[in-house]
Design a protein around this motif. Structure first.
Motif, PDB file in Angstrom:
ATOM      1  N   MET A  72      28.212  70.943 -17.142  1.00 50.18           N
ATOM      2  CA  MET A  72      28.773  72.047 -17.929  1.00 50.18           C
ATOM      3  C   MET A  72      28.619  71.833 -19.440  1.00 50.18           C
ATOM      4  N   ASP A  73      28.848  70.633 -19.931  1.00 50.22           N
ATOM      5  CA  ASP A  73      28.739  70.380 -21.375  1.00 50.22           C
ATOM      6  C   ASP A  73      27.319  70.578 -21.879  1.00 50.22           C
ATOM      7  N   GLY A  74      26.336  70.156 -21.085  1.00 49.04           N
ATOM      8  CA  GLY A  74      24.945  70.367 -21.476  1.00 49.04           C
ATOM      9  C   GLY A  74      24.610  71.846 -21.560  1.00 49.04           C
ATOM     10  N   LEU A  75      25.098  72.616 -20.585  1.00 48.90           N
ATOM     11  CA  LEU A  75      24.874  74.058 -20.613  1.00 48.90           C
ATOM     12  C   LEU A  75      25.573  74.681 -21.813  1.00 48.90           C
ATOM     13  N   LYS A  76      26.776  74.220 -22.093  1.00 49.86           N
ATOM     14  CA  LYS A  76      27.511  74.728 -23.269  1.00 49.86           C
ATOM     15  C   LYS A  76      26.679  74.539 -24.530  1.00 49.86           C
ATOM     16  N   ASP A  77      26.106  73.365 -24.696  1.00 49.56           N
ATOM     17  CA  ASP A  77      25.288  73.084 -25.883  1.00 49.56           C
ATOM     18  C   ASP A  77      24.061  73.986 -25.939  1.00 49.56           C
ATOM     19  N   LYS A 125      32.334  80.187 -22.871  1.00 53.31           N
ATOM     20  CA  LYS A 125      33.532  80.245 -23.718  1.00 53.31           C
ATOM     21  C   LYS A 125      33.593  79.036 -24.643  1.00 53.31           C
ATOM     22  N   ALA A 126      33.278  77.855 -24.120  1.00 53.99           N
ATOM     23  CA  ALA A 126      33.303  76.638 -24.937  1.00 53.99           C
ATOM     24  C   ALA A 126      32.234  76.696 -26.036  1.00 53.99           C
ATOM     25  N   ALA A 127      31.144  77.426 -25.777  1.00 57.51           N
ATOM     26  CA  ALA A 127      30.083  77.597 -26.779  1.00 57.51           C
ATOM     27  C   ALA A 127      30.417  78.720 -27.760  1.00 57.51           C
TER      28      ALA A 127
END
Length: 167
Positions: free
Chosen positions: A93-98, A124-126
Motif C-alpha cells: 500500500m505505501d508503494g502505491l501511495k507514493d 487518501k494517504a497520497a
C-alpha cells in the motif's frame, strides 16, 4: 519482474489522466502490456464498445488517452496462499501511495474489487481527490460484470484532450 516494469514504463504516458490499478502482474507472464492476453482483450472490447473502434494498436490508444495500468504489488501474487497474498497486498500500500502521489491521476480505477479498500486508503494517504471506481476482474466468470461496469464508467473517465464527462 524487472522486464515487466521496463515494459510498463514504456507505456507510461507523460500525463496520467486515469490510473487503473491491478493486483499484480500474473506469474504466468500474461502481462497486460505484452499484449495477447485476456485482460487486454477485455479492456479493448470494453473501450471500443464504449468509445468506438480506432485505427492502430490498442495499447498506443490507451497511452494516448493518458491511461495507465499499474499494479498494487510489483511481483506476482496470484499463486500465493490467500493469507500471504492478502499480507503482501497490504504491505504494498505505501508503494502505491507514493506512485499515486507522483502520478497525480484525475481518476483511479481498481481492477479487482478485492483491492478496492487498499487502493482507496493509498489514494487518501497520497492526498488524491481523484474520483475512484472499482470493477470486477474479468476472470473466473466475471467477464460480463467487468464489461458492464467498464461500459458504465469509461465515458466519464478522463482522457487526454477530452474533458471529464465528455464523449
Amino acid at each position: 519482474m524487472i522486464e515487466v516494469e521496463l515494459i510498463r514504463a514504456s507505456y507510461r504516458p507523460d500525463r496520467i489522466t486515469t490510473l487503473f490499478v491491478g493486483e499484480s502482474a500474473p506469474a504466468s507472464g500474461d502481462f497486460f502490456y505484452l499484449g495477447n492476453n485476456a485482460m487486454l482483450r477485455h479492456m479493448q472490447r470494453a473501450t471500443e464498445t464504449a468509445l468506438g473502434p480506432a485505427d492502430g494498436e490498442f495499447l498506443d490508444r490507451f497511452k494516448a488517452y493518458g491511461w495507465f495500468l499499474d499494479d498494487l504489488v510489483l511481483t506476482p501474487v496470484d499463486k500465493l496462499p490467500p493469507s500471504k497474498r492478502k499480507t503482501t497486498c497490504l504491505a504494498a500500500m505505501d508503494g502505491l501511495k507514493d506512485r499515486i502521489a507522483a502520478y497525480r491521476p484525475l481518476a483511479i480505477v481498481s481492477m479487482l474489487v478485492g483491492i478496492k479498500n487498499i487502493v482507496e486508503t493509498a489514494a487518501k494517504a497520497a492526498e488524491s481527490n481523484a474520483p475512484r471506481y472499482a470493477v470486477p476482474f474479468p476472470g473466473m466468470g466475471q467477464q460480463t460484470r467487468f464489461q458492464n461496469a467498464m461500459l458504465e464508467i469509461i465515458p466519464s473517465l478522463p482522457r487526454n484532450g477530452i474533458k471529464k464527462g465528455a464523449g
